[in-house]
Design a protein around this motif. Structure first.
Motif, PDB file in Angstrom:
ATOM      1  N   GLN A  13      27.714  34.367  51.162  1.00 59.89           N
ATOM      2  CA  GLN A  13      27.279  33.133  51.805  1.00 59.89           C
ATOM      3  C   GLN A  13      27.490  31.951  50.863  1.00 59.89           C
ATOM      4  N   ALA A  14      27.586  30.785  51.449  1.00 59.68           N
ATOM      5  CA  ALA A  14      27.737  29.566  50.661  1.00 59.68           C
ATOM      6  C   ALA A  14      26.619  29.472  49.629  1.00 59.68           C
ATOM      7  N   GLY A  15      27.018  29.077  48.427  1.00 55.18           N
ATOM      8  CA  GLY A  15      26.065  29.009  47.332  1.00 55.18           C
ATOM      9  C   GLY A  15      26.016  30.266  46.484  1.00 55.18           C
ATOM     10  N   GLY A  16      26.624  31.320  46.976  1.00 61.16           N
ATOM     11  CA  GLY A  16      26.615  32.581  46.255  1.00 61.16           C
ATOM     12  C   GLY A  16      27.668  32.648  45.166  1.00 61.16           C
ATOM     13  N   SER A  17      27.763  33.823  44.544  1.00 56.92           N
ATOM     14  CA  SER A  17      28.667  34.027  43.416  1.00 56.92           C
ATOM     15  C   SER A  17      29.461  35.312  43.581  1.00 56.92           C
ATOM     16  N   LEU A  18      30.637  35.320  43.008  1.00 61.45           N
ATOM     17  CA  LEU A  18      31.464  36.510  42.895  1.00 61.45           C
ATOM     18  C   LEU A  18      32.184  36.461  41.557  1.00 61.45           C
ATOM     19  N   ARG A  19      32.509  37.621  41.026  1.00 63.84           N
ATOM     20  CA  ARG A  19      33.338  37.686  39.828  1.00 63.84           C
ATOM     21  C   ARG A  19      34.570  38.526  40.108  1.00 63.84           C
ATOM     22  N   LEU A  20      35.718  37.919  39.965  1.00 61.49           N
ATOM     23  CA  LEU A  20      36.974  38.620  40.128  1.00 61.49           C
ATOM     24  C   LEU A  20      37.446  39.145  38.776  1.00 61.49           C
ATOM     25  N   SER A  21      38.049  40.317  38.807  1.00 60.42           N
ATOM     26  CA  SER A  21      38.624  40.913  37.609  1.00 60.42           C
ATOM     27  C   SER A  21      40.111  41.148  37.822  1.00 60.42           C
ATOM     28  N   VAL A  62      37.343  23.109  41.531  1.00 63.36           N
ATOM     29  CA  VAL A  62      36.510  24.220  41.070  1.00 63.36           C
ATOM     30  C   VAL A  62      35.845  23.935  39.732  1.00 63.36           C
ATOM     31  N   LYS A  63      36.154  22.809  39.123  1.00 64.83           N
ATOM     32  CA  LYS A  63      35.556  22.485  37.825  1.00 64.83           C
ATOM     33  C   LYS A  63      34.035  22.437  37.931  1.00 64.83           C
ATOM     34  N   GLY A  64      33.378  23.070  36.969  1.00 65.01           N
ATOM     35  CA  GLY A  64      31.925  23.117  36.971  1.00 65.01           C
ATOM     36  C   GLY A  64      31.350  24.255  37.789  1.00 65.01           C
ATOM     37  N   ARG A  65      32.180  24.914  38.601  1.00 60.03           N
ATOM     38  CA  ARG A  65      31.721  26.029  39.428  1.00 60.03           C
ATOM     39  C   ARG A  65      32.364  27.347  39.028  1.00 60.03           C
ATOM     40  N   PHE A  66      33.623  27.312  38.655  1.00 56.12           N
ATOM     41  CA  PHE A  66      34.357  28.525  38.290  1.00 56.12           C
ATOM     42  C   PHE A  66      34.560  28.558  36.778  1.00 56.12           C
ATOM     43  N   ALA A  73      40.388  43.065  24.413  1.00 54.01           N
ATOM     44  CA  ALA A  73      40.225  44.492  24.107  1.00 54.01           C
ATOM     45  C   ALA A  73      40.405  45.347  25.358  1.00 54.01           C
ATOM     46  N   LYS A  74      40.046  44.778  26.506  1.00 51.89           N
ATOM     47  CA  LYS A  74      40.175  45.505  27.775  1.00 51.89           C
ATOM     48  C   LYS A  74      41.430  45.081  28.535  1.00 51.89           C
ATOM     49  N   ASN A  75      42.161  44.128  27.983  1.00 54.47           N
ATOM     50  CA  ASN A  75      43.363  43.628  28.661  1.00 54.47           C
ATOM     51  C   ASN A  75      43.041  43.163  30.079  1.00 54.47           C
ATOM     52  N   THR A  76      41.950  42.421  30.188  1.00 55.09           N
ATOM     53  CA  THR A  76      41.434  42.024  31.492  1.00 55.09           C
ATOM     54  C   THR A  76      41.057  40.546  31.481  1.00 55.09           C
ATOM     55  N   ALA A  77      41.344  39.897  32.598  1.00 51.40           N
ATOM     56  CA  ALA A  77      40.919  38.521  32.806  1.00 51.40           C
ATOM     57  C   ALA A  77      39.895  38.484  33.940  1.00 51.40           C
ATOM     58  N   TYR A  78      39.060  37.461  33.908  1.00 56.06           N
ATOM     59  CA  TYR A  78      37.993  37.340  34.900  1.00 56.06           C
ATOM     60  C   TYR A  78      37.967  35.930  35.469  1.00 56.06           C
ATOM     61  N   LEU A  79      37.444  35.840  36.680  1.00 49.90           N
ATOM     62  CA  LEU A  79      37.167  34.535  37.275  1.00 49.90           C
ATOM     63  C   LEU A  79      35.764  34.601  37.856  1.00 49.90           C
ATOM     64  N   GLN A  80      34.823  33.968  37.173  1.00 54.07           N
ATOM     65  CA  GLN A  80      33.451  33.887  37.659  1.00 54.07           C
ATOM     66  C   GLN A  80      33.356  32.692  38.590  1.00 54.07           C
TER      67      GLN A  80
END
Length: 122
Positions: A13-21, A62-66, A73-80
Motif C-alpha cells: 500500500q502507499a506509504g509502505g516499503s520494499l527492498r529489492l535485491s 525518488v530522492k529522499g525515499r529510495f 562480499a555478497k556481490n549483491t546490490a539493493y534498492l530500499q
C-alpha cells in the motif's frame, strides 16, 4: 555464466516499503543501476551506485525515499524503497556494468536482470 537475479518485488500500500535485491554471479561489477518501466511508459533510470558505494545517484522523483546500496562480499546490490507511491508501480530492473563511467542509460550497462514487479496501491 554471468547472471543478475532480482528479488523482493511485490504489492504494497502507499506509504509502505520494499527492498529489492540484485544478486550477481559469474563476475564482479564496478557499477550497479536500477531502472523501472511502468505500463505504457518508457524505461527510466532510478538509481546507481559506483565502486565501494560512496557514489550514489538518484532520479529526482525518488530522492529522499529510495536508497541504493551494495554488499561487495555478497556481490549483491539493493534498492530500499520507502514511502512508496502509486506512481512507483513498475517493473524494476537491475543492471550491472564493468566500468564506472556513463551509468544513467540502460545501454551503458553490460548485464541486466529479468525484472521484478512492484505494485503500489492507493
Amino acid at each position: 555464466q554471468v547472471q543478475l537475479v532480482e528479488s523482493g518485488g511485490g504489492s504494497v500500500q502507499a506509504g509502505g516499503s520494499l527492498r529489492l535485491s540484485c544478486a550477481a554471479s559469474g563476475r564482479t561489477f564496478s557499477t550497479y543501476g536500477w531502472f523501472r518501466q511502468a505500463p505504457g511508459k518508457d524505461r527510466e533510470f532510478v538509481a546507481s551506485i559506483r565502486g565501494s558505494g560512496a557514489s550514489t545517484y538518484y532520479t529526482d522523483s525518488v530522492k529522499g525515499r529510495f536508497t541504493i546500496s551494495r554488499d561487495n562480499a555478497k556481490n549483491t546490490a539493493y534498492l530500499q524503497m520507502n514511502s512508496l507511491k502509486p506512481e512507483d508501480t513498475a517493473v524494476y530492473y537491475c543492471a550491472a556494468k564493468i566500468g564506472s563511467t556513463d551509468h544513467y542509460r540502460w545501454a551503458d550497462y553490460n548485464y541486466w536482470g529479468q525484472g521484478t514487479q512492484v505494485t503500489v496501491s492507493s
